[in-house]
Scaffold this motif. Structure first.
Motif, PDB file in Angstrom:
ATOM      1  N   LYS A   1      15.291  12.235 -19.393  1.00 11.86           N
ATOM      2  CA  LYS A   1      15.986  11.007 -19.827  1.00 11.86           C
ATOM      3  C   LYS A   1      17.138  11.315 -20.781  1.00 11.86           C
ATOM      4  O   LYS A   1      18.111  10.586 -20.819  1.00 11.86           O
ATOM      5  CB  LYS A   1      15.016  10.078 -20.574  1.00 11.86           C
ATOM      6  CG  LYS A   1      13.762   9.694 -19.807  1.00 11.86           C
ATOM      7  CD  LYS A   1      14.042   8.575 -18.841  1.00 11.86           C
ATOM      8  CE  LYS A   1      12.787   7.961 -18.241  1.00 11.86           C
ATOM      9  NZ  LYS A   1      11.856   8.931 -17.663  1.00 11.86           N
TER      10      LYS A   1
ATOM     11  N   ASP B   1      21.146   8.933 -22.658  1.00 10.98           N
ATOM     12  CA  ASP B   1      20.631   8.459 -21.360  1.00 10.98           C
ATOM     13  C   ASP B   1      21.408   9.199 -20.268  1.00 10.98           C
ATOM     14  O   ASP B   1      22.549   8.853 -19.959  1.00 10.98           O
ATOM     15  CB  ASP B   1      20.844   6.947 -21.257  1.00 10.98           C
ATOM     16  CG  ASP B   1      20.364   6.401 -19.907  1.00 10.98           C
ATOM     17  OD1 ASP B   1      20.010   7.201 -19.009  1.00 10.98           O
ATOM     18  OD2 ASP B   1      20.354   5.169 -19.753  1.00 10.98           O
TER      19      ASP B   1
ATOM     20  N   PRO C   1      14.022   8.928 -23.796  1.00 11.53           N
ATOM     21  CA  PRO C   1      15.427   8.582 -24.033  1.00 11.53           C
ATOM     22  C   PRO C   1      15.803   8.844 -25.496  1.00 11.53           C
ATOM     23  O   PRO C   1      14.941   8.727 -26.384  1.00 11.53           O
ATOM     24  CB  PRO C   1      15.495   7.074 -23.711  1.00 11.53           C
ATOM     25  CG  PRO C   1      14.085   6.589 -23.669  1.00 11.53           C
ATOM     26  CD  PRO C   1      13.184   7.765 -23.473  1.00 11.53           C
TER      27      PRO C   1
END
Ligand code: SME
Length: 162
Positions: free
Chosen positions: A113, A98, A137
């Motif tokens: 992400k 992240d 992510p």
């Protein structure tokens, strides 16, 4: 996408990259081919690019080379900045699940992400790196890491024989 299909996709891409390597491409052509293949074939690899250390620069700086994806403002990155700088200065792969939780992160696209940066070694020294950003992510698992490290190793070997 299942783990198995991710593994077989990365095998397929690895074979395509092996073919580029065995066709005797120069390091420059190999880097261009790798950025194209990874960006086109690996669906979560939304930005793929090489940064190489500028020869003779003091202090050292990473300079953007071949890339596929959106234009980035970060075309020159000192080693004390960014996830790119961290990977080059430590000589270690950096995986960030992240990017918004990592204070080192230099933003390239609002959509990014997660990110992986893998150093390229030439005769045991860092010469550059392969940087990949994803709009998803935690996009870079073990299988991805192995594939990307393999690409970085091939480029390093080709640079050694140049
Ligand atoms: N995010 C990188 C900068 C390069 S762009 O992702 C293309 C970093 O933090 O070093």
């Amino acid at each position: 996408m299942t783990t198995t299909s991710n593994a077989s996709k990365s095998d397929e891409v690895r074979n395509a990259i092996d073919r580029l390597h065995s066709q005797g491409r120069t390091a420059d052509q190999l880097m261009a081919g790798i950025t194209d293949l990874l960006n086109e074939q690996m669906l979560k690899y939304n930005w793929v690019g090489f940064y190489m250390l500028e020869t003779g620069a003091n202090p050292p700086v990473l300079v953007l080379g071949h890339y596929r994806g959106a234009m980035t403002p970060h075309t020159r990155i000192p080693l004390n900045q960014g996830i790119c700088g961290a990977a080059a200065s430590s000589g270690k792969t950096v995986v960030v699940d992240d990017v918004h939780k990592d204070s080192r992160y230099l933003a390239c696209s609002l959509e990014t992400k997660s990110e992986i940066v893998v150093p390229v070694f030439v005769h045991g020294e860092v010469a550059g790196e392969l940087d990949i950003d994803s709009h998803f992510p935690a996009a870079f698992g073990d299988e991805d890491r192995k594939l990307i490290e393999y690409c970085a190793q091939l480029v390093g070997k080709r640079l050694e024989s140049a």
